[in-house]
Motif scaffolding. Structure first.
Motif, short mmCIF file in Angstrom:
data_model
loop_
_atom_site.label_atom_id
_atom_site.label_comp_id
_atom_site.label_asym_id
_atom_site.label_seq_id
_atom_site.Cartn_x
_atom_site.Cartn_y
_atom_site.Cartn_z
N SER A 1 0.82 -1.22 0.00
CA SER A 1 0.00 0.00 0.00
C SER A 1 0.85 1.26 0.00
N TRP B 1 3.01 2.05 -1.99
CA TRP B 1 3.20 2.51 -3.36
C TRP B 1 2.02 3.34 -3.85
N CYS B 2 0.93 3.36 -3.11
CA CYS B 2 -0.27 4.09 -3.57
C CYS B 2 0.05 5.57 -3.77
N GLY B 3 -0.12 6.03 -4.98
CA GLY B 3 0.20 7.41 -5.31
C GLY B 3 1.66 7.63 -5.68
N HIS B 4 2.47 6.56 -5.63
CA HIS B 4 3.91 6.70 -5.90
C HIS B 4 4.41 5.74 -6.97
N ALA B 5 3.58 4.85 -7.46
CA ALA B 5 4.02 3.88 -8.46
C ALA B 5 4.38 4.61 -9.76
N LEU C 1 0.14 4.75 -13.67
CA LEU C 1 -1.18 4.75 -13.05
C LEU C 1 -1.75 3.33 -12.96
N GLU D 1 -0.16 0.50 -12.65
CA GLU D 1 0.49 -0.23 -11.58
C GLU D 1 0.07 0.31 -10.22
N ASP D 2 -0.14 1.60 -10.13
CA ASP D 2 -0.59 2.21 -8.88
C ASP D 2 -1.91 1.59 -8.44
N ILE D 3 -2.85 1.49 -9.36
CA ILE D 3 -4.17 0.94 -9.05
C ILE D 3 -4.08 -0.55 -8.76
N ALA E 1 -2.57 -1.14 -5.32
CA ALA E 1 -3.52 -0.78 -4.27
C ALA E 1 -4.56 -1.88 -4.10
#
Length: 273
Positions: free
Chosen positions: A46, A48-52, A55, A57-59, A62
């Protein structure tokens, strides 16, 4: 069967093992191992949420974190019932100190770059999926029920992490270098997933779960196949296996995770939304 939105079972089936006083200490410890590994890795992912880097991969990461934390709620919820001391999943997650956590060391290691994160996820997923598949046939109806739900998500996790290992390993020179380096960095921690102790022996003897060592051949087959496709070299036996997480001996990293994860509950005991 009615289920909560979080995935917790509202009307659980009868299970004689939940009230088996003789087995309770080992069963509780084993359930904490299942729940704590999912919780700590879920928290790590978690982050990485907002930092991956992308987009998509971020989702995806999460969602993986949410899946793992959903598994945690089921495993620790059952652990609280087995313990029978009034602690629910939230109490076990937020009101225990580091020495009381039973997660694999692999799960608490820092994220590093995406190579480390993806490789850690793959190594965990390969064993997690194999274990959950075995647990769907557990003689404990509650364990089998949880596993049947969790294995569907674990199957996707393994498919996704395997694909990313191949794409990055067989990608650019730089991505391959990083993935090989990540594999070497994490390899000393994999043996802990297959070492059995008295807790494992007790639940295996009862028919609740397999002996961890019985999963190693399947795990190695999966890992070897994916690494070969990814053009990555599978390391030989680790010179020294890093173990101890499942009995409460952790790296310094877990304390920092818990300080962040447990802050609100510690600062405002019993607070509810």
């Amino acid at each position: 069967m009615e289920k909560a939105a979080t995935g917790a079972i509202l009307n659980p089936v009868e299970d004689r093992f939940v009230s088996d006083d003789a087995l309770a200490p080992a069963f509780f410890e084993w359930l904490c191992r299942m729940g704590d590994s999912a919780l700590v890795l879920g928290h790590r992912v978690s982050e990485w949420c907002g930092h991956a880097p992308a987009l998509e991969e971020d989702i995806a990461m999460a969602n993986t974190a949410l899946d793992l934390i959903g598994h945690t709620q089921m495993w620790l919820g059952l652990a609280g019932e087995v313990e029978d001391k009034g602690r629910d999943a939230d109490a076990l997650a937020y009101l225990r100190d580091a020495l009381q956590f039973r997660n694999l060391l692999l799960c608490e290691l820092p994220n590093g770059d995406m190579g480390v994160t993806i490789m850690r996820q793959f190594l965990f997923d390969a064993r997690h999926y194999a274990l959950l598949m075995r647990l769907t046939g557990s003689v404990s109806p509650r364990v089998a029920e949880i596993a049947a739900k969790a294995v569907k998500e674990a199957s996707y996790h393994l498919e996704r992490s395997s694909d990313l290992v191949v794409r990055l390993g067989d990608g650019t020179d730089e991505s391959q270098r990083r993935m090989q380096a990540a594999l070497g960095q994490l390899w000393p921690y994999v043996d802990e997933m297959f070492v059995a102790d008295a807790v494992d022996e007790a639940v295996a003897k009862a028919g609740i779960a397999p002996d961890p060592s019985d999963l190693k051949a399947e795990w190695e087959e999966t890992v070897r196949s994916v690494l070969a496709e990814a053009m990555l070299d599978m390391p030989g036996p680790a010179g020294f296996a890093q173990t101890g997480g499942v009995i409460g001996r952790h790296t310094e990293h877990l304390g920092y995770i818990l300080a962040e994860m447990q802050f609100l509950q510690r600062a405002y005991p019993g607070a509810r939304w």
